[in-house]
Structure formats: C-alpha cells, structure tokens
Design an enzyme around this catalytic site. Structure first.
Site, short mmCIF file in Angstrom:
data_model
loop_
_atom_site.label_atom_id
_atom_site.label_comp_id
_atom_site.label_asym_id
_atom_site.label_seq_id
_atom_site.Cartn_x
_atom_site.Cartn_y
_atom_site.Cartn_z
N CYS A 1 -41.60 -2.75 11.31
CA CYS A 1 -40.46 -2.90 10.13
C CYS A 1 -40.67 -4.46 9.68
O CYS A 1 -40.51 -5.21 10.38
CB CYS A 1 -39.19 -2.80 10.98
N GLU B 1 -31.16 -6.96 0.10
CA GLU B 1 -31.65 -5.92 -0.88
C GLU B 1 -30.91 -4.59 -0.88
O GLU B 1 -30.29 -4.28 0.36
CB GLU B 1 -33.12 -5.64 -0.74
N CYS C 1 -38.33 2.78 3.05
CA CYS C 1 -37.77 2.38 4.36
C CYS C 1 -38.55 1.45 5.09
O CYS C 1 -39.66 1.48 5.14
CB CYS C 1 -37.95 3.76 5.29
N CYS D 1 -28.79 2.92 -0.40
CA CYS D 1 -29.12 2.48 0.90
C CYS D 1 -28.73 0.98 0.92
O CYS D 1 -29.17 0.18 0.14
CB CYS D 1 -30.42 2.63 0.97
N CYS E 1 -32.95 -9.10 10.45
CA CYS E 1 -32.45 -8.32 11.77
C CYS E 1 -33.06 -8.91 13.12
O CYS E 1 -34.16 -9.09 13.03
CB CYS E 1 -33.06 -6.92 11.79
N CYS F 1 -37.97 -4.54 15.94
CA CYS F 1 -38.86 -3.28 15.78
C CYS F 1 -40.11 -3.77 15.05
O CYS F 1 -40.22 -4.44 14.06
CB CYS F 1 -38.21 -2.27 15.19
N1 SAH Z 1 -31.54 -0.80 11.37
C1 SAH Z 1 -31.08 0.41 11.30
C2 SAH Z 1 -31.14 0.79 9.95
C3 SAH Z 1 -32.12 0.05 9.11
S1 SAH Z 1 -33.88 0.66 9.19
C4 SAH Z 1 -32.12 1.30 12.22
O1 SAH Z 1 -33.07 0.87 12.81
O2 SAH Z 1 -31.96 2.47 12.30
C5 SAH Z 1 -33.93 2.24 8.45
C6 SAH Z 1 -34.88 3.37 8.97
O3 SAH Z 1 -36.03 2.79 8.35
C7 SAH Z 1 -34.89 3.19 10.48
O4 SAH Z 1 -35.17 4.50 11.00
C8 SAH Z 1 -36.06 2.33 10.51
O5 SAH Z 1 -36.69 2.39 11.80
C9 SAH Z 1 -36.88 2.98 9.52
N2 SAH Z 1 -38.08 1.98 9.30
C10 SAH Z 1 -38.23 0.84 9.69
N3 SAH Z 1 -39.31 0.35 9.18
C11 SAH Z 1 -40.19 1.30 8.52
C12 SAH Z 1 -41.50 1.29 8.03
N4 SAH Z 1 -42.23 0.32 7.93
N5 SAH Z 1 -41.85 2.53 7.73
C13 SAH Z 1 -40.93 3.64 7.67
N6 SAH Z 1 -39.92 3.48 8.26
C14 SAH Z 1 -39.32 2.28 8.65
FE1 SF4 Z 2 -33.97 -4.02 12.47
FE2 SF4 Z 2 -35.74 -2.90 11.29
FE3 SF4 Z 2 -35.49 -2.12 13.79
FE4 SF4 Z 2 -33.80 -1.18 11.95
S1 SF4 Z 2 -36.06 -0.82 12.07
S2 SF4 Z 2 -33.17 -2.29 13.98
S3 SF4 Z 2 -33.79 -2.84 10.71
S4 SF4 Z 2 -36.19 -4.15 13.08
#
Ligand code: SAH
Ligand code: SF4
Length: 370
Positions: free
Chosen positions: A123, A96, A345, A109, A116, A120
């Site tokens: 996410c 996406e 995000c 974006c 991934c 995390c």
């Molecule tokens: N993998 C990279 C970039 C993609 S995520 C990273 O983790 O930085 C982009 C941003 O969205 C990151 O700061 C991530 O932690 C945040 N993010 C992920 N899941 C989210 C959620 N459910 N609500 C708000 N922010 C989130």
């Molecule tokens: Fe991967 Fe989501 Fe963690 Fe970014 S926030 S590193 S996309 S698992």
C-alpha cells in the site's frame, strides 16, 4: 466560552455535541438541527446567510464558532470520470478524496488519517508512514467539498450516494474522530445516508472493531488479503497483534450484533502475483469465510513507485474468483478506477508531485479555489 483562536469548528460536531454547544450559548437544542440543515442540506457555511437563526444568534455564532474547510490544492479528472481532490489540511499535510461515478451510484472514498501506521507492504499510504489523525471536521469536510464540487443542489438527488472509508489511513485507528463523522453521515439532519451506504474498511484493529459493533451500525469491509497467519503477518503486519482467528471472531460478532440480520461483511483481497493468488490460497480462504455472511472483493493490485509486487494476471484472478463462486461465495472483482490519476485503491499518498501529473485538466470554470 472563549472567542478568538479557540473558535469551534462546527463541522466536527455531531448532533448531540452541537446541541450541547448551543446549550452552552444559552440557546435551545433545536438550533442544532437548523444549523445542520444549513450546512449539510443546503451547503451553506456563512452564518450571515442562515436566515432563520436570528441576528443575535448569528453574531454569537461568528464570535464563538466557525465552519472551516481545508484548501482544495488540486483537482484531477480521470478519463473514466473518477475525480480526485488533494486537500491541504495544514501547512505540511495533504490528504486525498476520490469520487467514483457508476451508472447506479456515486461513491466517495474518504481519508481518515494523513498517512497510515499499519505499514501494509502493498500500500502506497502504508509506505508513506503516519503523520497524524484527521479531526472529525476534516473527515466531514471531504464530503462537504466533494458535494460542492459535484454541484449538489438542495432537494435534488446528490451525486454522492455511498461513502467508503477507503482513502488514506486506518479508520479504526482514529476511532475517536471517525465515530462522530459516521453519526453525521447517518443523521437525517446531516447527510442522511442509510447504514448500508456507509462502509468502514479496516485492516483488522480488533478491539475497535468490537467497539464499533456496539456503537454504530454501518457496513463493514475487512482487508483480509491472505488466508493464513504466516502470509498475513507479512502483508498486513497488524496481524501479528490480532491474528486471523481473533479477527474472524470479531467479524462474526459484528454481523451478529445489533440489527444486522441482513448484514454481511465484505472481505477485501488484493491479488498479488505468485504471493496470495494460487488455488491453494483460494481453498484456505473458503475454509476461513464459509461460515460468515460475507462476500469477497478481489482487488487487482494497483502499482505505485517502489512497489515490490505485481498484479496477478486477469486469468489468475478469474480462476481464483471462479473457485470461490463454485463453493457458494459471492465474489466480485473490483474494477480498477482512476488509475491514470493515481486514484485507485492503495495509490493515495497525498503527494505534491500529483499536482504536475494531471491526466486531464479540469474545465476552466472548475478551477476556482474555494
Ligand atoms: N486502511 C483501511 C482502508 C484504506 S485502504 C484498510 O486497509 O482497509 C482501502 C483498500 O485498498 C484496502 O482493502 C487496502 O488493503 C486496499 N489496498 C491498499 N493498497 C492497495 C494496492 N496497492 N492495490 C490494491 N488495493 C490496495
Ligand atoms: Fe493503512 Fe494501507 Fe494498510 Fe489500509 S492498506 S491499513 S491504508 S497501510
């Protein structure tokens, strides 16, 4: 050089690689600049239309090379103007890409991986797991397609002014393909974006962060999300391998390195109710970042099916932000954009069911497949 199935996708080559490609064809290196202008400035992908290349060269190009774009499987429009594209990169994988318009800028974006592996816990992409890295061509194609869909016209200010690697995936886990993509974004013959307008966001893959510091000058966002190792180990599991002290040292090194005298790091901090949002967490955060040129971006948690967290209430986020401000830390709360189409995000997961969850249909003329 082989023809047929082994055609080179030229979207995957930065200028240096493209010059090497033309040398192998027995052509002068300046052809690389001409070709890049056709692709990135004029949005042309058919070799037959590249009129200053000469017929013989155009024939050679169509024999050995191609400009291949993923299929646009779906396009969604949020009520707030955000647009999201689902791109099919191969038979089993989709990614996406999200465009977020604001009065003074337009941010694209982009994704760097299908899924991934960082896992995390807050996410949606992390929950989905890891499928594969995107190629450089697949990363750059997102920008090319978005420009086309947004109606970019040669010589006219483009809708996309900023690019952030905040879509699906951990960009520094796909360093090999992300680095040439960054070069194409920054190159005047590519997208010609200034280094402050291209942001790599990372969960903290320290070795590659240090590598990036020495190889490419772009803005950096670090997904911190927790101010101590015990909590960060749970929220951002890569912390167990590269704990906060190591990450902070890499951040200091990043702003110090190269020509970054005016640079700062953006620390991203997702606001999870009763998990990381107390004033004691804010106090620990101040201690961590006070000696780094930085700003803090508070991101209200965006829910997704199966999520175990809740978004902190607005007054908690405000109180947390105020605490940081009062201690001299520039703090911005990110406005949630595009959540009605799951484009905010952390909501990106390349799901097939997105196709039947359309908030608002695109006008008919935009439905034409590429
Ligand atoms: N993998 C990279 C970039 C993609 S995520 C990273 O983790 O930085 C982009 C941003 O969205 C990151 O700061 C991530 O932690 C945040 N993010 C992920 N899941 C989210 C959620 N459910 N609500 C708000 N922010 C989130
Ligand atoms: Fe991967 Fe989501 Fe963690 Fe970014 S926030 S590193 S996309 S698992």
């Amino acid at each position: 050089m082989q023809a047929g199935n082994s055609k080179v996708n030229l979207l995957g080559l930065d200028r240096q690689a493209l010059e090497a490609f033309f040398s192998r064809l027995g052509e002068k290196p300046f052809r690389a600049r001409q070709l890049m202008q056709w692709i990135y400035h004029r949005g042309v992908t058919g070799f037959e239309n590249m009129t200053d290349l000469g017929k013989g060269l155009r024939l050679k190009l169509s024999e050995y090379a191609e400009i291949r774009l993923p299929e646009v499987a779906d396009e969604q429009f949020s009520a707030d103007g955000t647009r999201k594209w689902l791109l099919r990169v191969d038979a089993g994988n989709s990614i996406e890409t999200v465009f977020i318009p604001e009065p003074d800028r337009g941010t694209l974006c982009i994704s760097s991986q299908v899924g991934c592996a960082m896992a995390c816990t807050f996410c949606a992409t992390g929950k989905q797991g890891f499928n594969r890295n995107l190629s450089t061509a697949e990363i750059i194609a997102q920008v090319w397609l978005a420009n086309q869909r947004l109606g970019a016209v040669p010589g006219v200010q483009r809708a996309i002014t900023n690019i952030v690697f905040m879509g699906m995936g951990e960009p520094l886990a796909n360093y090999k393909h992300v680095l040439p993509a960054l070069r194409i974004l920054l190159d005047d013959f590519g997208y010609g974006l200034s280094k402050r307008r291209v942001t790599v966001s990372t969960s903290g893959l320290v070795p590659n962060l240090n590598k990036l510091a020495g190889e490419c000058d772009v803005a950096l966002a670090v997904s911190l999300h927790a101010p101590n190792d015990a909590l960060r180990n749970v929220l951002v599991p890569i912390n167990r391998i590269h704990p906060i002290a190591e990450l902070m040292a890499a951040c200091r090194n990043y702003v110090r390195d190269q020509d970054r005298s005016h640079a700062h790091i953006t620390f991203e901090y997702v606001m999870l109710e009763d998990v990381n949002d107390s004033l004691d967490h804010a106090r620990q955060l101040v201690e961590l970042v006070r000696d780094i040129a930085c700003k803090v971006n508070l991101i209200p948690f965006n829910p997704f099916p199966g999520a175990v967290y809740q978004r902190s209430p607005p007054e908690t986020i405000e109180r947390f932000g105020e605490y940081l401000w009062n201690r001299g830390i520039v703090t911005i709360t990110r406005r949630t954009r595009g959540d009605d189409i799951d484009a905010a995000c952390g909501q990106l997961a390349g799901r097939v069911q997105d196709r039947i969850r359309r908030a608002r249909r695109a006008p008919e003329r935009l439905e034409v497949p590429v």
